[in-house]
Design an enzyme around this catalytic site. Structure first.
Site, PDB file in Angstrom:
ATOM      1  N   LYS A 256       0.847  -1.189   0.000  1.00 51.63           N
ATOM      2  CA  LYS A 256       0.000   0.000   0.000  1.00 51.63           C
ATOM      3  C   LYS A 256       0.888   1.246   0.000  1.00 51.63           C
ATOM      4  O   LYS A 256       1.862   1.321   0.745  1.00 51.63           O
ATOM      5  CB  LYS A 256      -0.905  -0.017   1.238  1.00 51.63           C
TER       6      LYS A 256
ATOM      7  N   ARG B  94     -24.665  -2.873   8.708  1.00 51.02           N
ATOM      8  CA  ARG B  94     -24.327  -4.245   8.330  1.00 51.02           C
ATOM      9  C   ARG B  94     -24.574  -5.219   9.477  1.00 51.02           C
ATOM     10  O   ARG B  94     -24.615  -6.432   9.261  1.00 51.02           O
ATOM     11  CB  ARG B  94     -22.861  -4.312   7.885  1.00 51.02           C
TER      12      ARG B  94
ATOM     13  N   GLU C  81     -18.829  -6.454  11.192  1.00 45.74           N
ATOM     14  CA  GLU C  81     -19.763  -5.769  12.085  1.00 45.74           C
ATOM     15  C   GLU C  81     -20.774  -6.730  12.702  1.00 45.74           C
ATOM     16  O   GLU C  81     -21.152  -6.561  13.872  1.00 45.74           O
ATOM     17  CB  GLU C  81     -20.489  -4.659  11.319  1.00 45.74           C
TER      18      GLU C  81
END
Length: 642
Positions: A289, A403, A375
């Site tokens: 990244k 969610r 979640e």
């Protein structure tokens, strides 16, 4: 403004098909130029930088090998899609990213045929790719046609259960599709959990170094003649990687890991997979990244999200803060409460920094739980913590808590377990647009029996609500607060426990009462000042609670005023609807009360500054003033005192 980079090959690319004119060596240069263009663009707009830089080579390779838009390329979450947008006809607009009227920071179907599936929440890409693959085989038709389906999913996103549900189904259906596991060992926060550890073991230390040295030789086996050579190459790649077993058991052919920044590996492997795959394939690529831009590579979050910045130094141009952010007030206050009560613990889903729980994790690491992008699990986990005698604070963005809604209902509310929901990013959030707006939590929580729902009007109120939640032990309780800075009020040394279901009078007036829930209170105050110049002094009340309502206060306001107007930063069906129900049940409307409810409009509002988004929603001070005048029947007397 920094000078634009020199990009002679990229300048010849208008759509992905233009990449097919280049040799493999030239594609390496295209990727270098694409990285420079991405850095340059994001320096002017701000946005998600690190994720896109990590997939530059992968983006070029996928578009060069596959036939988009006929082949459906689906980017999980979508925050890594800026290079993809540059290659797919949107380069001229790339410097409008995340701006009002500009390009979305995520993939968006209405924006381009090259964005076949919209995103912004994680872990949906494999399900979507499988849907496209099945639609293709059933003879479906859509814009661009239907060919192969390719999902690019990160190692953070693959920690979510939905990804495994999709892979399990894909393995069962045995449809041809491609899943690219973009393994950068870093989602937003450092990845957590057994899955991350499993992936780490695939390339940790010496075995992977040996593999990387051998991989360039191994890929020479992959092109024609293929049959026996490809079989040997696949087994060699799998054997060197140590891994693949989990994915093979789910029904995927596993290839990798390969170096996602090395075109001499990416291009031949992708060509071979495209030519020969029959069922579901998972290609495991290792990336970094922030790759190729020093300041991003060196940042703790690898440049995940940035403000506008100087390209040479990476220094971000952030406006100075006038007040602490709501998120930081929550994080610091929870630390203070936890220092006094060792039963307080915290749960988040891959967002410790975003929710302010990084402070809690540093102080109380054994009581802070990052459950990864999960979640549903996080809510049920918090429910059992509560059942076990702890005081869990479940800190999630409003948009992400959606969610876990079934778990909020089934595992928390029905069992009346005292989970404390700290709901960040309430209301409209700005550049992330509709996908991240906290529009629905008041409505979806306040209709649950036994749920207490609070909304902080300012940062001091937030401290009181945290204290209230910590003390509340008879059922679930939630408090919501927006993104960004507070309003600059003085903060109490310690929050006061509020009486459940009681609002507070801000200003006594007459004729019209303004009943505000949440941080629109500042706009209500401004509207009241403007109304005062017209001789109208409204009563102002901070409701504090969407549930339970302060019934006595609301009925008193209804009895003492001609008009009652509710204001909330949420969709229809929330606070105003509950107030209207109360008034109807008490026959208040039978006596002629004028009632209005100011809520977010029944539409998804595109990205802009929060101020501009609330202009679209007609919920700023001037809109509140206009609604009062209209309700009192004096809208057109602009030049006269009422």
């Amino acid at each position: 403004m920094s000078a634009r980079p020199d990009t002679p090959l990229l300048d010849r690319v208008t759509i992905p098909a233009d990449l097919k004119q280049f040799s493999d060596g030239e594609l390496v240069q295209v990727a270098q130029e694409l990285r420079q263009e991405t850095v340059s663009a994001v320096s002017e707009t701000g946005g998600h930088l690190g994720a896109g830089l990590g997939v530059v080579e992968l983006t070029v390779a996928l578009h060069a090998i596959f036939d988009t838009p006929r082949d459906k390329l689906i980017w999980d979450v979508g925050h890594q899609c800026y290079p993809h947008k540059i290659l797919t006809g949107r380069r001229e607009r790339i410097r409008t990213l995340r701006q009002e009227g500009g390009l979305s920071g995520f993939t968006k179907r209405s924006e381009s045929v090259y964005d076949p599936f919209g995103a912004a929440h994680s872990s949906t890409s494999i399900s979507a790719a499988l849907g496209f693959a099945v639609a293709r085989d059933l003879g479906g038709q859509c814009a661009g046609g239907l060919g192969d389906a390719i999902a690019v999913i990160g190692d953070g996103s693959i920690s979510a259960g939905m990804a495994y549900e999709a892979m399990n189904n894909a393995g069962h259906l045995d449809k041809r599709l491609f899943v690219i596991l973009n393994d950068n060992d870093m989602s937003i926060a450092p990845p957590v959990g057994a899955m991350s550890s499993y992936l780490s073991r695939l390339y940790a230390g010496e075995p992977f170094q040996e593999f990387r040295a051998a991989a360039k030789g191994a890929v020479s086996l992959l092109p024609e003649p293929f049959r026996e050579g490809a079989k040997r190459a696949k087994e060699m790649l799998k054997g060197m990687a140590v891994g693949g077993t989990l994915f093979e058991e789910l029904g995927f052919s596993y290839v990798g890991p390969i170096d996602g920044h090395d075109m001499s590996q990416l291009l031949p492997v992708l060509r071979t997979l495209r030519q020969r795959a029959t069922g579901p394939v998972l290609l495991h690529v290792i990336t970094r990244k922030g790759k190729g831009y020093g300041p991003a590579e060196q940042a703790r979050d690898r440049g995940h999200a940035t403000a506008k910045f100087d390209v040479l130094t990476g220094k971000q141009h952030k406006a100075p803060s006038n007040a602490p952010s709501y998120t930081s007030v929550f994080g610091q206050t929870l630390v203070e409460e936890a220092a006094r009560d060792d039963r307080i613990c915290a749960v988040t889903a891959a967002m410790p920094d975003g929710t302010g729980l990084n402070l809690f994790a540093e102080r109380f690491p054994s009581r802070c739980f990052d459950v990864a992008i999960a979640e549903q699990h996080g809510v049920t986990f918090a429910a059992a913590l509560a059942a076990g005698g702890m005081k869990p604070f479940c800190a999630m963005y409003s948009t992400f808590l959606q969610r876990g809604y079934d778990q909020v209902v089934h595992d928390v509310a029905i069992q009346r377990l005292p989970v404390r929901f700290a709901i960040d990013r309430a209301g409209l959030v700005g550049a992330d647009g509709a996908t991240h707006a906290g529009s629905f939590d008041i409505a979806y929580l306040a209709n649950l029996p036994g749920m207490v729902v609070m909304a902080a009007a300012d940062e001091a109120e937030l401290k009181h609500m945290i204290a209230t939640a910590a003390a509340h032990d008879t059922g679930p309780i939630a408090f919501r607060y927006p993104r960004g800075e507070g309003v600059g009020v003085d903060l109490p040394e310690r929050g006061t426990v509020l009486e459940i279901g009681k609002g507070r009078l801000i200003q006594q007036g007459k004729r019209v009462a303004l009943l505000s829930l949440g941080t629109r209170l500042e706009e209500v105050r401004k509207a009241a000042e403007a109304l005062g110049a017209r001789g109208i002094t409204p009563t102002i009340v901070d409701a504090r609670f969407a549930k339970p309502l302060d019934e006595d206060l609301i009925l008193t306001l209804a009895g003492d005023h001609e008009a009652l107007i509710t204001i909330e930063e949420g969709a229809i069906g929330g606070f105003g609807s509950h107030v209207a129900q109360l008034l109807a049940e008490n026959a208040v409307f039978d006596t002629g009360l004028r009632f209005r409810s100011m809520v977010l409009p029944d539409t998804f509002i595109d990205q802009a500054s929060p101020r501009a988004m609330y202009d679209v929603a007609a919920m700023n001070a001037e809109h509140i003033e206009a609604r009062v005048l209209d309700t009192l029947g004096i809208t057109r007397l602009d030049s006269r005192r009422a």
